[in-house]
Design a protein around this motif. Structure first.
Motif, PDB file in Angstrom:
ATOM      1  N   ALA A 177      -4.438   5.698  -7.516  1.00  0.00           N
ATOM      2  CA  ALA A 177      -4.304   5.081  -6.195  1.00  0.00           C
ATOM      3  C   ALA A 177      -5.633   4.450  -5.819  1.00  0.00           C
ATOM      4  CB  ALA A 177      -3.893   6.111  -5.157  1.00  0.00           C
ATOM      5  N   ILE A 178      -5.589   3.238  -5.267  1.00  0.00           N
ATOM      6  CA  ILE A 178      -6.825   2.549  -4.878  1.00  0.00           C
ATOM      7  C   ILE A 178      -6.670   1.954  -3.483  1.00  0.00           C
ATOM      8  CG2 ILE A 178      -7.463   2.019  -7.262  1.00  0.00           C
ATOM      9  CD1 ILE A 178      -6.575  -0.866  -6.803  1.00  0.00           C
ATOM     10  N   TYR A 182      -6.004  -8.363  -5.615  1.00  0.00           N
ATOM     11  CA  TYR A 182      -5.708  -7.702  -6.894  1.00  0.00           C
ATOM     12  C   TYR A 182      -5.236  -8.711  -7.936  1.00  0.00           C
ATOM     13  CZ  TYR A 182      -2.992  -5.277 -10.431  1.00  0.00           C
ATOM     14  OH  TYR A 182      -2.467  -4.858 -11.645  1.00  0.00           O
ATOM     15  N   SER A 183      -5.704  -8.500  -9.194  1.00  0.00           N
ATOM     16  CA  SER A 183      -5.324  -9.383 -10.295  1.00  0.00           C
ATOM     17  C   SER A 183      -4.656  -8.628 -11.440  1.00  0.00           C
ATOM     18  CB  SER A 183      -6.547 -10.140 -10.816  1.00  0.00           C
ATOM     19  OG  SER A 183      -6.204 -10.973 -11.909  1.00  0.00           O
ATOM     20  N   SER A 184      -5.302  -7.556 -11.970  1.00  0.00           N
ATOM     21  CA  SER A 184      -4.741  -6.876 -13.142  1.00  0.00           C
ATOM     22  C   SER A 184      -5.357  -5.496 -13.293  1.00  0.00           C
ATOM     23  CB  SER A 184      -4.999  -7.692 -14.414  1.00  0.00           C
ATOM     24  OG  SER A 184      -6.393  -7.811 -14.663  1.00  0.00           O
ATOM     25  N   ILE A 185      -4.765  -4.700 -14.206  1.00  0.00           N
ATOM     26  CA  ILE A 185      -5.282  -3.372 -14.510  1.00  0.00           C
ATOM     27  C   ILE A 185      -5.119  -3.101 -16.003  1.00  0.00           C
ATOM     28  CG2 ILE A 185      -3.062  -2.318 -13.908  1.00  0.00           C
ATOM     29  CD1 ILE A 185      -4.614   0.207 -13.066  1.00  0.00           C
ATOM     30  N   THR A 188      -0.377   1.057 -20.992  1.00  0.00           N
ATOM     31  CA  THR A 188       0.173   0.087 -20.046  1.00  0.00           C
ATOM     32  C   THR A 188       0.279   0.718 -18.665  1.00  0.00           C
ATOM     33  OG1 THR A 188       1.453  -1.039 -21.763  1.00  0.00           O
ATOM     34  CG2 THR A 188       2.173  -1.338 -19.478  1.00  0.00           C
ATOM     35  N   TRP A 189      -0.300   0.061 -17.666  1.00  0.00           N
ATOM     36  CA  TRP A 189      -0.247   0.522 -16.279  1.00  0.00           C
ATOM     37  C   TRP A 189       0.640  -0.405 -15.467  1.00  0.00           C
ATOM     38  CZ3 TRP A 189      -2.742   4.894 -14.358  1.00  0.00           C
ATOM     39  CH2 TRP A 189      -3.586   5.540 -15.259  1.00  0.00           C
ATOM     40  N   THR A 190       1.408   0.173 -14.544  1.00  0.00           N
ATOM     41  CA  THR A 190       2.338  -0.593 -13.713  1.00  0.00           C
ATOM     42  C   THR A 190       2.024  -0.373 -12.247  1.00  0.00           C
ATOM     43  OG1 THR A 190       4.081  -0.360 -15.372  1.00  0.00           O
ATOM     44  CG2 THR A 190       4.761  -0.984 -13.152  1.00  0.00           C
ATOM     45  N   SER A 191       1.923  -1.468 -11.488  1.00  0.00           N
ATOM     46  CA  SER A 191       1.727  -1.369 -10.039  1.00  0.00           C
ATOM     47  C   SER A 191       3.061  -1.004  -9.401  1.00  0.00           C
ATOM     48  CB  SER A 191       1.217  -2.695  -9.476  1.00  0.00           C
ATOM     49  OG  SER A 191       1.051  -2.613  -8.071  1.00  0.00           O
ATOM     50  N   ARG A 192       3.104   0.149  -8.741  1.00  0.00           N
ATOM     51  CA  ARG A 192       4.359   0.656  -8.185  1.00  0.00           C
ATOM     52  C   ARG A 192       4.566   0.266  -6.732  1.00  0.00           C
ATOM     53  NH1 ARG A 192       7.607   1.559 -12.383  1.00  0.00           N
ATOM     54  NH2 ARG A 192       6.706   3.027 -13.900  1.00  0.00           N
ATOM     55  N   ASN A 193       3.515   0.100  -5.993  1.00  0.00           N
ATOM     56  CA  ASN A 193       3.661  -0.393  -4.628  1.00  0.00           C
ATOM     57  C   ASN A 193       2.348  -1.012  -4.168  1.00  0.00           C
ATOM     58  OD1 ASN A 193       1.989   1.743  -3.994  1.00  0.00           O
ATOM     59  ND2 ASN A 193       3.435   2.797  -2.663  1.00  0.00           N
ATOM     60  N   SER A 194       2.429  -1.804  -3.128  1.00  0.00           N
ATOM     61  CA  SER A 194       1.230  -2.440  -2.584  1.00  0.00           C
ATOM     62  C   SER A 194       1.433  -2.685  -1.099  1.00  0.00           C
ATOM     63  CB  SER A 194       0.940  -3.772  -3.297  1.00  0.00           C
ATOM     64  OG  SER A 194       2.010  -4.675  -3.139  1.00  0.00           O
ATOM     65  N   VAL A 195       0.403  -2.414  -0.344  1.00  0.00           N
ATOM     66  CA  VAL A 195       0.408  -2.634   1.101  1.00  0.00           C
ATOM     67  C   VAL A 195      -0.878  -3.369   1.464  1.00  0.00           C
ATOM     68  CG1 VAL A 195       0.363  -1.537   3.373  1.00  0.00           C
ATOM     69  CG2 VAL A 195       1.778  -0.566   1.564  1.00  0.00           C
ATOM     70  N   ASN A 196      -0.762  -4.364   2.331  1.00  0.00           N
ATOM     71  CA  ASN A 196      -1.928  -5.079   2.841  1.00  0.00           C
ATOM     72  C   ASN A 196      -1.842  -5.089   4.357  1.00  0.00           C
ATOM     73  OD1 ASN A 196      -4.057  -6.745   3.436  1.00  0.00           O
ATOM     74  ND2 ASN A 196      -3.258  -8.559   2.392  1.00  0.00           N
ATOM     75  N   ASN A 197      -2.562  -4.162   4.986  1.00  0.00           N
ATOM     76  CA  ASN A 197      -2.654  -4.179   6.445  1.00  0.00           C
ATOM     77  C   ASN A 197      -3.726  -5.181   6.821  1.00  0.00           C
ATOM     78  OD1 ASN A 197      -0.637  -2.418   7.298  1.00  0.00           O
ATOM     79  ND2 ASN A 197      -1.886  -0.632   6.820  1.00  0.00           N
ATOM     80  N   ASP A 198      -3.279  -6.387   7.127  1.00  0.00           N
ATOM     81  CA  ASP A 198      -4.120  -7.574   7.138  1.00  0.00           C
ATOM     82  C   ASP A 198      -4.104  -8.213   8.514  1.00  0.00           C
ATOM     83  OD1 ASP A 198      -3.675 -10.866   5.630  1.00  0.00           O
ATOM     84  OD2 ASP A 198      -5.352 -10.013   6.698  1.00  0.00           O
ATOM     85  N   ILE A 242      -0.698   1.841  -5.698  1.00  0.00           N
ATOM     86  CA  ILE A 242      -0.528   2.985  -6.586  1.00  0.00           C
ATOM     87  C   ILE A 242      -0.016   2.469  -7.929  1.00  0.00           C
ATOM     88  CG2 ILE A 242       0.684   5.148  -7.012  1.00  0.00           C
ATOM     89  CD1 ILE A 242       0.819   5.595  -4.033  1.00  0.00           C
ATOM     90  N   PHE A 243      -0.681   2.909  -9.014  1.00  0.00           N
ATOM     91  CA  PHE A 243      -0.305   2.542 -10.370  1.00  0.00           C
ATOM     92  C   PHE A 243       0.093   3.805 -11.136  1.00  0.00           C
ATOM     93  CE2 PHE A 243      -3.702  -0.200  -8.884  1.00  0.00           C
ATOM     94  CZ  PHE A 243      -3.276  -1.485  -9.192  1.00  0.00           C
ATOM     95  N   THR A 244       1.005   3.659 -12.096  1.00  0.00           N
ATOM     96  CA  THR A 244       1.330   4.765 -12.990  1.00  0.00           C
ATOM     97  C   THR A 244       1.285   4.284 -14.434  1.00  0.00           C
ATOM     98  OG1 THR A 244       3.729   4.401 -13.039  1.00  0.00           O
ATOM     99  CG2 THR A 244       2.864   5.806 -11.283  1.00  0.00           C
TER     100      THR A 244
END
Length: 209
Positions: free
Chosen positions: A38-39, A52-55, A62-72, A84-86
């Motif tokens: 989690a970042i 964000y670009s890549s991991i 292999t890592w997968t981005s599972r969700n993303s939030v931008n309180n902007d 969060i990545f898994t």
């Protein structure tokens, strides 16, 4: 043996604008376990967009981005992004290996937590679903759909500023793990993250706040 979780470290930095976040675990994550990274980081893209670009990690999982939030709020570096990545690890990750998150452009404040999920002998962890919360402010909350007994819930929150997150402590259908947390800086040059796990012991919803 049922699912189990292990905390594998946390950290934060706001030293200069950089285009990467490099994570080193505090212990080995064996092959066949699941890594959960989690970042939280500045929304430093144009007009406050998520940069964000890549991991990737140094051993080829292999890592997968599972969700993303931008309180902007609409301006660069004035809000916080959270992901969060898994990865179901085919190659173990040791303390000598790294996981690198790459951004387009640079971002200053960055924080992370890393968890390991382990299944019983002869089994492997399986990701089920994710949920994004648009909740914000000083008392954010997120409620899941009904979860079955025996699954693990991993919940994480990112915050602008620092030293503001109090861990959840409810014992509804299971107890939360001690939170992994890291933070750095102050005001818009600061960021904080907190991540906790819970093994569900009875079918029902869960609220993280």
């Amino acid at each position: 043996m049922a699912l189990s979780g292990t905390s594998r470290g946390s950290g934060a930095t706001n030293t200069g604008g950089q285009s990467t976040l490099v994570v080193s675990p505090t212990g080995t994550l064996p092959a066949g376990t699941m890594g959960v990274l989690a970042i939280a980081y500045d929304n430093s893209g144009t007009n406050g967009a998520d940069p964000y670009s890549s991991i990737a990690d140094s051993v080829g999982n292999t890592w997968t981005s599972r969700n993303s939030v931008n309180n902007d709020p609409g301006a660069a570096n004035e809000g916080v992004c959270h992901r969060i990545f898994t990865s179901l690890l085919s190659v173990q990750i040791t303390t000598s290996d790294t996981i690198t998150v790459t951004f387009s452009g640079t971002t200053v404040a960055r924080a992370w937590t890393l968890d390991q999920v382990t299944a019983g002998a002869g089994s492997q962890p399986e990701f089920s679903n994710s949920q994004n919360s648009g909740s914000s402010g000083t008392t954010p909350t997120s409620t899941t759909p009904s979860l079955a007994s025996g699954v693990m819930l991993v919940a994480s929150m990112g915050a602008e500023h620092n030293s503001t997150i109090t861990p959840d402590s409810d014992t509804t259908n299971g107890s939360w793990s001690t939170h992994q947390t890291a933070g750095v800086g102050t005001t818009t040059a600061g960021v904080e993250i907190s991540t906790q796990r819970k093994i569900i012991t009875g079918t029902g919803t869960q609220t993280y706040n």
